[in-house]
Scaffold this motif. Structure first.
Motif, PDB file in Angstrom:
ATOM      1  N   THR A 162       3.538  -5.179   2.511  1.00 53.62           N
ATOM      2  CA  THR A 162       2.388  -4.287   2.562  1.00 53.62           C
ATOM      3  C   THR A 162       2.330  -3.518   1.242  1.00 53.62           C
ATOM      4  OG1 THR A 162       1.183  -2.691   3.941  1.00 53.62           O
ATOM      5  CG2 THR A 162       3.545  -2.287   3.645  1.00 53.62           C
ATOM      6  N   SER A 175       0.722   0.225  -0.892  1.00 52.54           N
ATOM      7  CA  SER A 175       0.066   1.536  -0.933  1.00 52.54           C
ATOM      8  C   SER A 175      -0.134   1.865  -2.406  1.00 52.54           C
ATOM      9  CB  SER A 175       0.973   2.623  -0.340  1.00 52.54           C
ATOM     10  OG  SER A 175       1.332   2.306   0.964  1.00 52.54           O
ATOM     11  N   GLN A 215      -3.425   0.382   4.999  1.00 54.13           N
ATOM     12  CA  GLN A 215      -2.713   0.655   3.746  1.00 54.13           C
ATOM     13  C   GLN A 215      -3.122   2.054   3.275  1.00 54.13           C
ATOM     14  OE1 GLN A 215      -3.358  -2.522   0.893  1.00 54.13           O
ATOM     15  NE2 GLN A 215      -2.014  -3.919   2.011  1.00 54.13           N
ATOM     16  N   THR A 216      -2.192   2.749   2.648  1.00 55.84           N
ATOM     17  CA  THR A 216      -2.467   4.125   2.231  1.00 55.84           C
ATOM     18  C   THR A 216      -2.924   4.169   0.774  1.00 55.84           C
ATOM     19  OG1 THR A 216      -0.678   4.802   3.692  1.00 55.84           O
ATOM     20  CG2 THR A 216      -1.464   6.450   2.114  1.00 55.84           C
ATOM     21  N   GLN A 260       0.926   3.868   8.500  1.00 54.95           N
ATOM     22  CA  GLN A 260       1.273   2.608   7.825  1.00 54.95           C
ATOM     23  C   GLN A 260       2.742   2.249   8.077  1.00 54.95           C
ATOM     24  OE1 GLN A 260       0.434   2.381   3.591  1.00 54.95           O
ATOM     25  NE2 GLN A 260       1.030   0.211   3.503  1.00 54.95           N
TER      26      GLN A 260
END
Ligand code: FMN
Length: 201
Positions: A130, A132, A163-164, A191
């Motif tokens: 993932t 960010s 997602q941040t 997240q």
């Protein structure tokens, strides 16, 4: 690392953090450190040091009896990636994309570990990942969209949502550090929780 919880012996999963900035006071490294605090009681966290890998050059892929220093760096980075259960990337946005150093890293990781046969596995295929990012007012949206495409192209298992994305204020640049608002911290926590579930799938 072992974790004793409710008298059950469990092996903690390992998340490898990758920072897309070499800057000493990188805001993205600061963001990673906050995420680390959210996860460290449940996961073994480490940071990938890939500052010594060379620029991609197919000449360096040929296998010799003795690896050069730069080939050893690529080998070490691939081993660290292989060992991880998941990868979390924290990255700035450069010109509406991801920084070149991440492209170079993933170009290396996209290649088979044994290049004598291109059907051989890479270190990243199927790996859960993932991302960010902390950047300008776009909250790294363009960067992460392109990064997600790249990661999928090289056959990684990408958690694209949630997602941040953090828009850094002027204050961050003045002080060299930033604080997450309650809303941003909530986003990061969501997240982290979703990535934990994603790793368990
Ligand atoms: C070459 C370059 C291009 C940039 N382009 C963008 C951009 O397109 N969008 C954006 O939000 N910020 C852009 N920035 C600003 C970076 O996002 C900002 O410097 C970043 O948040 C710093 O992250 P770091 O502290 O982790 O290094 C750019 C910075 C550089 C050096």
């Amino acid at each position: 690392m072992l974790n004793l919880f409710h008298n059950k012996l469990t092996i903690m999963k390992h998340i490898l953090f990758i920072i897309g900035s070499l800057r000493k006071n990188s805001f993205n490294r600061q963001l990673a450190s906050i995420a680390e605090d959210l996860l460290k009681d449940r996961f073994n966290i480490s940071y990938l040091d890939f500052s010594d890998i060379p620029y991609m050059n197919q000449d360096l892929e040929s296998q010799q009896e003795h690896m050069t220093t730069s080939q050893q760096a690529v080998f070490r980075v691939r081993q660290e990636v292989l060992k991880a259960d998941g990868i979390w990337i924290f990255t700035p946005e450069y010109n509406q994309s991801y920084p070149g150093l991440l492209k170079n890293l993933f170009d290396w990781l996209s290649r088979p570990m044994d290049v004598t046969n291109f059907a051989n596995p890479t270190a990243v295929q199927g790996k859960k990942v993932t991302a960010s990012g902390a950047g300008g007012k776009n909250k790294t949206t363009y960067c992460r969209a392109k990064l997600n495409d790249l990661l999928e192209y090289i056959k990684m298992d990408v958690m694209k949502e949630p997602q941040t994305g953090i828009a850094l204020g002027m204050e961050a640049w003045v002080k060299g550090e930033f604080k997450l608002s309650e809303e941003q911290l909530k986003e990061l926590k969501i997240q982290a929780e979703k990535f934990k579930e994603f790793l368990e799938k």
